[in-house]
Design an enzyme around this catalytic site. Structure first.
Site, short mmCIF file in Angstrom:
data_model
loop_
_atom_site.label_atom_id
_atom_site.label_comp_id
_atom_site.label_asym_id
_atom_site.label_seq_id
_atom_site.Cartn_x
_atom_site.Cartn_y
_atom_site.Cartn_z
N CYS A 127 59.83 53.46 12.86
CA CYS A 127 59.73 52.85 14.20
C CYS A 127 59.48 53.88 15.30
CB CYS A 127 60.96 52.01 14.50
SG CYS A 127 62.51 52.93 14.64
N HIS A 161 66.39 51.41 16.63
CA HIS A 161 65.06 50.82 16.41
C HIS A 161 64.38 50.69 17.76
CE1 HIS A 161 62.03 48.76 14.04
NE2 HIS A 161 61.92 47.87 15.02
N HIS A 220 56.00 46.85 16.74
CA HIS A 220 56.91 47.87 16.20
C HIS A 220 56.62 48.07 14.72
CE1 HIS A 220 59.83 44.78 14.35
NE2 HIS A 220 58.85 44.08 14.90
#
Length: 219
Positions: free
Chosen positions: A128, A179, A191
């Site tokens: 990520c 994240h 993402h």
């Protein structure tokens, strides 16, 4: 950490208070100059719309035109391509932060479907934060490597103030920002998901809404 925070704030001040000269028109750019280029491409028979927005169709048309003229087909309109298209020298291009945001979004979308790779930082595989760092780097903005460090840069923004190009953060496998994604607008973000690779998700999905911890803006 203090270094990255200072760097990000400096970038914000530069992008907001000034413009930068650029060497070419590219995907994400908008305006009358783009519309004029599109009009000339249409006259040459290319199937695009003169809407003043440099999107994928225009990039493909530019590549085709460049190949026909013996110019390296990079899909961008630099001085050589501009002169070949319009028969005059290319003007100076000034860019503000809104164009950089569009470039980030345009760049981010190119990697949909790239697989997730833990520790990955290239289009062969992203995690990520590696994905977000890579996309911003392509727009000339340096970010730290990890999600928790990225959460320390820029300015915090509320959910109601989000604009495309903002970074959105979640707590997933560990406490804190673990994240990160890039906000696209309309409640959506892009993402590198551990389950599906680079993809678009919604902040309203129960999984993400329950883990959302905040957003940051550096543009």
């Amino acid at each position: 950490m203090h270094f990255f925070r200072t760097l990000a704030m400096a970038l914000v001040l530069v992008l907001v208070s000034s413009t930068a000269l650029a060497a070419e028109f590219r995907m994400g750019d908008e305006g009358s100059d783009i519309a004029e280029l599109q009009g000339q491409l249409i006259e040459l028979g290319y199937d695009i719309v003169a809407d003043g927005s440099f999107g994928p169709a225009m990039a493909d048309a530019i590549k085709s035109f460049q190949a026909s003229k013996g110019i390296y087909p990079d899909g961008m309109v630099g001085p050589e391509t501009y002169a070949a298209l319009l028969g005059r020298d290319m003007p100076e291009i000034s860019r503000g932060s809104n164009v950089i945001a569009r470039r980030i979004i345009s760049g981010a979308m190119q990697y949909i479907g790239v697989p997730y790779v833990f520790g990955g930082t290239t289009p062969y595989g992203f995690d990520c934060s590696g994905y977000v760092k890579y996309v911003f780097a392509q727009a000339g903005i340096s970010l730290p490597r990890t999600a928790d460090a990225q959460y320390e840069v820029g300015m915090p923004v509320s959910t109601y103030e989000l604009i495309p190009g903002d970074m959105v953060f979640f707590t997933t496998y560990t406490y804190g920002a673990s994240h990160v994604g890039i906000y696209l607008g309309d409640g959506n973000f892009i993402h590198a998901s551990s389950s599906s690779g680079v993809m678009i998700s919604s902040l309203s999905e129960s999984y993400w809404s329950s883990r959302y911890i905040g957003s940051r803006r550096i543009l």
